[in-house]
Design an enzyme around this catalytic site. Structure first.
Site, PDB file in Angstrom:
ATOM      1  N   GLY A  48      49.330  54.338  82.320  1.00 31.27           N
ATOM      2  CA  GLY A  48      50.435  53.433  82.586  1.00 31.27           C
ATOM      3  C   GLY A  48      51.730  54.161  82.881  1.00 31.27           C
ATOM      4  O   GLY A  48      51.824  55.383  82.752  1.00 31.27           O
ATOM      5  N   ASP A  49      52.729  53.403  83.311  1.00 27.13           N
ATOM      6  CA  ASP A  49      54.062  53.944  83.614  1.00 27.13           C
ATOM      7  C   ASP A  49      54.040  54.931  84.778  1.00 27.13           C
ATOM      8  O   ASP A  49      54.913  55.797  84.875  1.00 27.13           O
ATOM      9  CB  ASP A  49      54.683  54.628  82.383  1.00 27.13           C
ATOM     10  CG  ASP A  49      54.629  53.756  81.149  1.00 27.13           C
ATOM     11  OD1 ASP A  49      55.110  52.613  81.234  1.00 27.13           O
ATOM     12  OD2 ASP A  49      54.101  54.199  80.118  1.00 27.13           O
ATOM     13  N   GLU A  50      53.082  54.805  85.678  1.00 25.29           N
ATOM     14  CA  GLU A  50      52.960  55.776  86.767  1.00 25.29           C
ATOM     15  C   GLU A  50      53.921  55.524  87.916  1.00 25.29           C
ATOM     16  O   GLU A  50      54.078  56.379  88.789  1.00 25.29           O
ATOM     17  CB  GLU A  50      51.525  55.759  87.345  1.00 25.29           C
ATOM     18  CG  GLU A  50      50.430  56.090  86.360  1.00 25.29           C
ATOM     19  CD  GLU A  50      49.824  54.837  85.749  1.00 25.29           C
ATOM     20  OE1 GLU A  50      48.753  54.949  85.139  1.00 25.29           O
ATOM     21  OE2 GLU A  50      50.419  53.752  85.896  1.00 25.29           O
ATOM     22  N   GLY A  51      54.553  54.374  87.940  1.00 28.68           N
ATOM     23  CA  GLY A  51      55.413  54.033  89.067  1.00 28.68           C
ATOM     24  C   GLY A  51      54.785  53.001  89.973  1.00 28.68           C
ATOM     25  O   GLY A  51      55.078  52.943  91.170  1.00 28.68           O
ATOM     26  N   LYS A  52      53.905  52.156  89.402  1.00 25.70           N
ATOM     27  CA  LYS A  52      53.249  51.118  90.208  1.00 25.70           C
ATOM     28  C   LYS A  52      54.265  50.162  90.803  1.00 25.70           C
ATOM     29  O   LYS A  52      54.070  49.634  91.892  1.00 25.70           O
ATOM     30  CB  LYS A  52      52.250  50.342  89.352  1.00 25.70           C
ATOM     31  CG  LYS A  52      51.079  51.162  88.836  1.00 25.70           C
ATOM     32  CD  LYS A  52      50.092  50.317  88.068  1.00 25.70           C
ATOM     33  CE  LYS A  52      50.665  49.759  86.782  1.00 25.70           C
ATOM     34  NZ  LYS A  52      51.052  50.790  85.809  1.00 25.70           N
TER      35      LYS A  52
ATOM     36  N   GLY B 131      56.352  47.369  81.749  1.00 24.69           N
ATOM     37  CA  GLY B 131      57.452  47.126  82.670  1.00 24.69           C
ATOM     38  C   GLY B 131      57.362  47.957  83.929  1.00 24.69           C
ATOM     39  O   GLY B 131      56.694  48.982  83.975  1.00 24.69           O
ATOM     40  N   HIS B 132      58.011  47.469  84.972  1.00 24.11           N
ATOM     41  CA  HIS B 132      58.162  48.201  86.223  1.00 24.11           C
ATOM     42  C   HIS B 132      59.646  48.430  86.463  1.00 24.11           C
ATOM     43  O   HIS B 132      60.449  47.521  86.305  1.00 24.11           O
ATOM     44  CB  HIS B 132      57.605  47.409  87.411  1.00 24.11           C
ATOM     45  CG  HIS B 132      56.130  47.185  87.369  1.00 24.11           C
ATOM     46  ND1 HIS B 132      55.244  48.154  86.984  1.00 24.11           N
ATOM     47  CD2 HIS B 132      55.384  46.087  87.675  1.00 24.11           C
ATOM     48  CE1 HIS B 132      54.006  47.665  87.070  1.00 24.11           C
ATOM     49  NE2 HIS B 132      54.074  46.418  87.477  1.00 24.11           N
TER      50      HIS B 132
ATOM     51  N   GLN C 131      49.586  47.698  83.092  1.00 22.87           N
ATOM     52  CA  GLN C 131      48.920  48.753  82.320  1.00 22.87           C
ATOM     53  C   GLN C 131      48.222  49.739  83.260  1.00 22.87           C
ATOM     54  O   GLN C 131      48.724  50.012  84.332  1.00 22.87           O
ATOM     55  CB  GLN C 131      47.963  48.152  81.288  1.00 22.87           C
ATOM     56  CG  GLN C 131      48.620  47.138  80.365  1.00 22.87           C
ATOM     57  CD  GLN C 131      49.582  47.749  79.379  1.00 22.87           C
ATOM     58  OE1 GLN C 131      49.636  48.946  79.185  1.00 22.87           O
ATOM     59  NE2 GLN C 131      50.387  46.902  78.749  1.00 22.87           N
TER      60      GLN C 131
ATOM     61  N   ARG D 110      60.571  53.067  74.047  1.00 19.02           N
ATOM     62  CA  ARG D 110      59.913  54.138  73.292  1.00 19.02           C
ATOM     63  C   ARG D 110      59.782  55.400  74.136  1.00 19.02           C
ATOM     64  O   ARG D 110      59.458  55.329  75.327  1.00 19.02           O
ATOM     65  CB  ARG D 110      58.507  53.696  72.850  1.00 19.02           C
ATOM     66  CG  ARG D 110      58.482  52.653  71.769  1.00 19.02           C
ATOM     67  CD  ARG D 110      57.066  52.402  71.273  1.00 19.02           C
ATOM     68  NE  ARG D 110      56.208  51.773  72.271  1.00 19.02           N
ATOM     69  CZ  ARG D 110      54.950  51.424  72.050  1.00 19.02           C
ATOM     70  NH1 ARG D 110      54.384  51.662  70.890  1.00 19.02           N
ATOM     71  NH2 ARG D 110      54.239  50.857  72.998  1.00 19.02           N
TER      72      ARG D 110
END
Length: 428
Positions: A12-16, A40-41, A223, A302
């Site tokens: 997750g959080d890859e920049g989708k 989130g994005h 996710q 976080r």
């Protein structure tokens, strides 16, 4: 015209959000098919920065119809707060459609999520406490509340009372909390009905009709692959299907209509919450990646755990999703490093694994086997073609591409919407 699925290829959080936002300007519908407001994005448009949690990224693209599919769990308070925030900034949110079959997150599930996680102590999963897991559990237990239920007060009351029959026993007798009054929940949910009504539709029908009419659809995963409830690092996963197959079950569009599957990966790796993470860096290198990459949760704030690129995870993601393309984000974060390690295999008790170990225990004890690549010091944020990258950066991308088993079609070199190098057209 294609139907394209965009999924996270790591934790997750890859920049989708950026990837779907860029593609969204060229499609007709952007569909969120799983998850809720637990992820989130972040999308940067010019000097404006938008943090989206529940809404599809396509809501920022004029002319695009953003859709919340049946596979999403919806916190209505969050939904309307996000819509109001965007409207206050001049974003047109009137096109949003919400599936009548999507499940609603009632407030009692947020309570249960938090008290259950605390009760687990050292065995905590690391949830966001937003009621996502309990709501998906209700869905599978057939005591869930769907969006369509808010338009029939009698049905809604029956469903809330049925769900709370068991949940109140748990709250009072197990967690020592007060019982929840069903009438309070019914009144709370009915309070959203009038505003919600105009957004609700049979989205599965509309999406299939759109494909029949030659429209282009983009399916946006929440996710990521390694958090998928079936294919991720169970039990340290989310509660929904975050891989490409979830796009079909979470939208009502069949698999034969999907043309392309795009995986999004950082040039390094991060994860949030508990669970195994073979390439995690706990010292200065990890801090460097966190600070240089701004690795703090969009939704939770976080700090993210950071590590080097894991090609074993990338190959796994390519396989279980059937990836046709990879989008690599945040290549610019690696600028300034003399050497950039890449995990090419794992060592588990003296045995080398070039693919994901077949059981969770082995993965938990995996030690990364690294191959070091040359770094670069040149500023790459202005590069807009592959040839404009420094030779070492080009070699890094090509090496990682070969290791990952999927072509890298786009490369992010900065936060702005335009800071992307396109090697292959994702919609071509």
């Amino acid at each position: 015209m294609p139907a394209v699925v965009v999924v996270g290829a790591q934790w997750g959080d890859e920049g989708k959000g950026k990837a779907t936002d860029q593609l969204g300007a060229r499609v007709d519908y952007v569909v969120k098919f799983n998850g809720g407001n637990n992820a989130g994005h972040t999308v940067v448009v010019g000097k404006e920065k938008y943090a989206l949690h529940l809404l599809p990224s396509g809501i920022l693209s004029p002319g695009v119809v953003p859709v919340i599919g049946n596979g999403v769990v919806v916190d209505l308070e969050v939904l309307f707060r996000e819509l109001d925030d965007l409207a206050a900034r001049g974003v047109d949110t009137s096109r949003l459609l919400v599936s009548a079959a999507a499940h609603v997150i009632p407030s009692y599930n947020r309570t249960l999520d938090k008290v259950t996680e605390r009760f687990l102590g050292k065995r905590q999963i690391g949830t966001t406490g937003r009621g996502i897991g309990p709501t998906y559990a209700d869905k599978m237990s057939r005591v869930g509340i769907r969006v369509q239920d808010l338009f029939d007060a009698s049905i809604l009351r029956q469903k809330v009372e049925g769900a709370l029959t068991q949940k109140n026993q748990m709250l009072v007798k197990v967690y020592n909390r007060r019982a929840v009054d069903p009438e309070e929940i019914v009144a709370e949910l009915l309070g959203y009905a009038d505003r919600l009504r105009s957004m609700v539709a049979d989205t599965a029908l509309l999406l299939n009709q759109a494909l029949d009419a030659g429209k282009t659809l983009l399916f946006e995963a929440g996710q990521a692959t390694m958090l998928d409830v079936d294919h991720g690092t169970y039990p340290f996963v989310t509660s929904s299907s975050a891989t490409a197959g979830g796009a079909c079950t979470g939208s009502g569009v069949g698999p034969t209509r999907i043309d392309r599957v795009v995986g999004v990966t950082k040039a390094y790796t991060t994860r949030v919450g508990e669970g195994p993470f073979p390439t995690e860096l706990l010292g200065e290198e990890g801090t460097f990646l966190r600070e240089a990459g701004g690795e703090y949760g969009v939704t939770t704030g976080r700090p993210r755990r950071t590590g080097w690129y894991d090609a074993v995870v990338a190959r796994y993601a390519s396989r279980v999703n059937g990836l046709t393309d990879l989008v690599m984000t945040k290549l610019d974060v690696l600028t300034g490093l003399e050497k950039v390690p890449v995990c090419v295999a794992y060592d588990v008790d003296g045995v080398r694994h070039t693919e994901m170990p077949p059981d969770q225990s082995a993965f938990h004890h995996a030690t990364p086997v690294y191959e070091e690549l040359d770094g670069w010091t040149e500023d790459i944020t202005g590069a807009r073609s592959f040839g404009e990258l420094p030779p070492a950066a080009q070699r890094y991308v090509l090496a990682v591409e070969e290791m990952s088993g999927c072509r890298i079609s786009a490369i992010g070199v900065g936060a702005d919407r335009s800071a992307t190098i396109v090697r292959h057209d994702l919609l071509g």
